[in-house]
Scaffold this motif. Structure first.
Motif, PDB file in Angstrom:
ATOM      1  N   GLY A 286       0.782  -1.230   0.000  1.00  0.00           N
ATOM      2  CA  GLY A 286       0.000   0.000   0.000  1.00  0.00           C
ATOM      3  C   GLY A 286       0.813   1.277   0.000  1.00  0.00           C
ATOM      4  O   GLY A 286       0.260   2.364   0.220  1.00  0.00           O
ATOM      5  N   PHE A 287       2.125   1.184  -0.247  1.00  0.00           N
ATOM      6  CA  PHE A 287       2.978   2.372  -0.280  1.00  0.00           C
ATOM      7  C   PHE A 287       3.436   2.669  -1.707  1.00  0.00           C
ATOM      8  O   PHE A 287       3.495   1.773  -2.549  1.00  0.00           O
ATOM      9  N   SER A 288       3.771   3.920  -1.947  1.00  0.00           N
ATOM     10  CA  SER A 288       4.267   4.310  -3.268  1.00  0.00           C
ATOM     11  C   SER A 288       5.709   4.797  -3.229  1.00  0.00           C
ATOM     12  O   SER A 288       6.347   4.917  -4.274  1.00  0.00           O
ATOM     13  N   GLU A 289       6.227   5.097  -2.034  1.00  0.00           N
ATOM     14  CA  GLU A 289       7.585   5.654  -1.918  1.00  0.00           C
ATOM     15  C   GLU A 289       8.344   4.987  -0.779  1.00  0.00           C
ATOM     16  O   GLU A 289       7.915   5.026   0.374  1.00  0.00           O
ATOM     17  N   SER A 290       9.488   4.366  -1.107  1.00  0.00           N
ATOM     18  CA  SER A 290      10.304   3.714  -0.088  1.00  0.00           C
ATOM     19  C   SER A 290      11.753   4.194  -0.096  1.00  0.00           C
ATOM     20  O   SER A 290      12.523   3.830   0.791  1.00  0.00           O
ATOM     21  N   ARG A 291      12.133   4.993  -1.079  1.00  0.00           N
ATOM     22  CA  ARG A 291      13.510   5.499  -1.121  1.00  0.00           C
ATOM     23  C   ARG A 291      13.655   6.796  -0.338  1.00  0.00           C
ATOM     24  O   ARG A 291      14.696   7.048   0.269  1.00  0.00           O
ATOM     25  N   ARG A 292      12.634   7.627  -0.315  1.00  0.00           N
ATOM     26  CA  ARG A 292      12.672   8.915   0.367  1.00  0.00           C
ATOM     27  C   ARG A 292      11.680   8.948   1.520  1.00  0.00           C
ATOM     28  O   ARG A 292      10.623   8.338   1.457  1.00  0.00           O
ATOM     29  N   GLY A 312       9.800  20.579   0.555  1.00  0.00           N
ATOM     30  CA  GLY A 312       9.513  19.300  -0.078  1.00  0.00           C
ATOM     31  C   GLY A 312       8.723  18.332   0.765  1.00  0.00           C
ATOM     32  O   GLY A 312       8.339  17.269   0.277  1.00  0.00           O
ATOM     33  N   THR A 313       8.472  18.675   2.033  1.00  0.00           N
ATOM     34  CA  THR A 313       7.748  17.757   2.916  1.00  0.00           C
ATOM     35  C   THR A 313       6.396  17.388   2.324  1.00  0.00           C
ATOM     36  O   THR A 313       5.632  18.253   1.892  1.00  0.00           O
ATOM     37  N   CYS A 314       6.109  16.093   2.301  1.00  0.00           N
ATOM     38  CA  CYS A 314       4.869  15.616   1.676  1.00  0.00           C
ATOM     39  C   CYS A 314       3.652  15.994   2.522  1.00  0.00           C
ATOM     40  O   CYS A 314       3.759  16.218   3.726  1.00  0.00           O
ATOM     41  N   SER A 315       2.518  16.068   1.875  1.00  0.00           N
ATOM     42  CA  SER A 315       1.284  16.434   2.573  1.00  0.00           C
ATOM     43  C   SER A 315       0.586  15.221   3.180  1.00  0.00           C
ATOM     44  O   SER A 315      -0.188  15.346   4.121  1.00  0.00           O
ATOM     45  N   ASN A 316       0.872  14.013   2.642  1.00  0.00           N
ATOM     46  CA  ASN A 316       0.223  12.799   3.114  1.00  0.00           C
ATOM     47  C   ASN A 316       1.269  11.711   3.282  1.00  0.00           C
ATOM     48  O   ASN A 316       1.786  11.172   2.306  1.00  0.00           O
ATOM     49  N   ALA A 317       1.574  11.387   4.529  1.00  0.00           N
ATOM     50  CA  ALA A 317       2.652  10.439   4.809  1.00  0.00           C
ATOM     51  C   ALA A 317       2.223   8.982   4.701  1.00  0.00           C
ATOM     52  O   ALA A 317       3.064   8.088   4.796  1.00  0.00           O
ATOM     53  N   THR A 318       0.948   8.714   4.490  1.00  0.00           N
ATOM     54  CA  THR A 318       0.479   7.328   4.486  1.00  0.00           C
ATOM     55  C   THR A 318       1.021   6.516   3.313  1.00  0.00           C
ATOM     56  O   THR A 318       1.026   5.284   3.369  1.00  0.00           O
ATOM     57  N   SER A 319       1.484   7.186   2.268  1.00  0.00           N
ATOM     58  CA  SER A 319       2.036   6.464   1.126  1.00  0.00           C
ATOM     59  C   SER A 319       3.551   6.312   1.210  1.00  0.00           C
ATOM     60  O   SER A 319       4.172   5.744   0.316  1.00  0.00           O
ATOM     61  N   TYR A 320       4.142   6.823   2.298  1.00  0.00           N
ATOM     62  CA  TYR A 320       5.593   6.771   2.478  1.00  0.00           C
ATOM     63  C   TYR A 320       5.970   5.710   3.511  1.00  0.00           C
ATOM     64  O   TYR A 320       5.393   5.664   4.599  1.00  0.00           O
ATOM     65  N   VAL A 321       6.955   4.884   3.171  1.00  0.00           N
ATOM     66  CA  VAL A 321       7.452   3.906   4.125  1.00  0.00           C
ATOM     67  C   VAL A 321       8.174   4.609   5.271  1.00  0.00           C
ATOM     68  O   VAL A 321       8.055   4.200   6.433  1.00  0.00           O
ATOM     69  N   PHE A 322       8.896   5.692   4.937  1.00  0.00           N
ATOM     70  CA  PHE A 322       9.670   6.413   5.947  1.00  0.00           C
ATOM     71  C   PHE A 322       9.122   7.814   6.168  1.00  0.00           C
ATOM     72  O   PHE A 322       8.639   8.469   5.240  1.00  0.00           O
ATOM     73  N   TRP A 323       9.229   8.264   7.426  1.00  0.00           N
ATOM     74  CA  TRP A 323       8.844   9.634   7.759  1.00  0.00           C
ATOM     75  C   TRP A 323      10.015  10.578   7.518  1.00  0.00           C
ATOM     76  O   TRP A 323       9.881  11.573   6.832  1.00  0.00           O
ATOM     77  N   ASP A 324      11.182  10.274   8.110  1.00  0.00           N
ATOM     78  CA  ASP A 324      12.376  11.075   7.833  1.00  0.00           C
ATOM     79  C   ASP A 324      13.443  10.138   7.269  1.00  0.00           C
ATOM     80  O   ASP A 324      13.129   9.026   6.837  1.00  0.00           O
TER      81      ASP A 324
END
Length: 349
Positions: A286-292, A312-324
């Motif tokens: 269910g994620f779209s980004e795992s490198r950043r 550049g901080t994303c507006s919706n973190a649910t699609s990101y594997v990492f927060w920072d």
């Protein structure tokens, strides 16, 4: 549906049902030790380079305010507390009151490692100091509820530890005084000697149930790829190999401790493989980004580099594997905790 998935769903349903029927949690106390993956605000109380008590950290937390958690929302230990039936999360020991300490406490400090010199680099709380705080907690609880009930809380409570990543990523790999003298295996032995001492000290204090997390796939963390990848955009096998080597030794050391102390339960929570699966196949989870990471450029930011004006901080973190650059997002923490439920069953019984 796979058998393992069925078992996980059944376990989740059982846990929810038990908590609906009984108002009490499944264990009498939950105590947390370790580093930034566990810290819920202890570092807010003293001068240190590693803090997360400012936005955008905490923006997706229940209160939508920063707490000191190195995440946009809940940590894995927060979800663990929920699944165990606790009504509140273990509070940072340095800000807890006698009343809030009766279900456990969180002693973790961002920057902590098994190697005390790692911890001192960031002026964090060393593991021996965390154990000292735990002993203080035990005494405060005993004065409040009596020695007999306090002993039941300690022996029946779950104690979770996460450490080691800072030792490698923030010390060993960048410190020639270490990496030219010790091989990764030799350095791991030093760390595990500290782990062995930590467990024995807790055992002497009455602890009988301990969960310890493995190292994550360090070579796949966005910040690690940026700092040590020399321009590559892929996971670094060298760092991952070091993590797997350490994890193997961690399991062996834990087995020896259990063999020595027959009434001691230790569960080594394998976060390496579940997180690696999510990173390498993000769309399957269910994620779209795992490198950043979500915060800033997402390739290196952590602590003060991840701030309210980080471009550049994303507006919706649910699609990101990492927060920072180094820490999972809330969505990943929740998924990892669910995957680890089966591993920790013996600590509940």
């Amino acid at each position: 549906m796979e058998y393992s998935t069925c078992r996980l769903l059944i376990l989740s349903c059982i846990a929810v049902s038990i908590n609906m029927i009984h108002s009490n949690p499944l264990v009498p106390a939950l105590c947390i030790f370790g580093d930034s993956s566990m810290d819920v605000g202890n570092n807010n109380h003293f001068m240190t380079l590693l803090k997360a008590n400012f936005l955008p950290y905490g923006r997706d937390f229940i209160t939508h305010k920063p707490t000191g958690r190195f995440c946009n929302g809940k940590l894995a230990v927060d979800y663990a507390a929920e699944y165990l039936g606790f009504k509140t999360y273990p509070l940072p020991y340095l800000s807890a009151t006698n009343e809030t300490l009766l279900t456990g406490a969180n002693f973790a400090s961002a920057g902590t490692g098994f190697y005390d010199k790692t911890t001192l680099l960031f002026q964090a709380i060393t593991l021996p100091r965390q154990v000292s705080y735990y002993e203080d907690w035990r005494n405060r609880v005993a004065r409040k509820v009596g020695k007999e009930r306090a002993y039941a809380m300690i022996s029946g409570g779950i104690h979770i530890l996460s450490a080691g990543s800072s030792d490698f990523l923030q010390n060993y790999y960048i410190n020639p005084l270490l990496n030219t003298i010790y091989t990764p295996s030799q350095f791991s032995d030093i760390l595990l000697t500290s782990y062995n001492t930590f467990v024995q000290k807790l055992y002497q204090l009455g602890v009988r149930k301990i969960g310890v997390t493995t190292l994550p796939p360090m070579g796949c963390l966005p910040g690690a790829i940026t700092l040590f990848g020399f321009g590559t955009n892929k996971c670094m096998s060298r760092l991952n190999d070091d993590a797997m080597m350490f994890n193997k030794s961690l399991n062996e050391t834990s087995q020896k401790l259990v063999a020595r102390y027959r009434d001691l339960k230790i569960v080594v929570f394998d976060i390496y493989q579940p997180l690696l699966d999510i990173i390498t196949k993000p769309s399957d989870h269910g994620f779209s980004e795992s490198r950043r990471g979500c915060c800033g450029t997402g390739i290196v930011e952590i602590s003060f580099l991840c701030n309210a004006i980080s471009i550049g901080t994303c507006s919706n973190a649910t699609s990101y594997v990492f927060w920072d650059g180094f820490h999972p997002s809330e969505a990943t923490n929740q998924m990892l905790t669910r995957k680890l439920l089966m591993q920790g069953l013996s600590l509940i019984s």
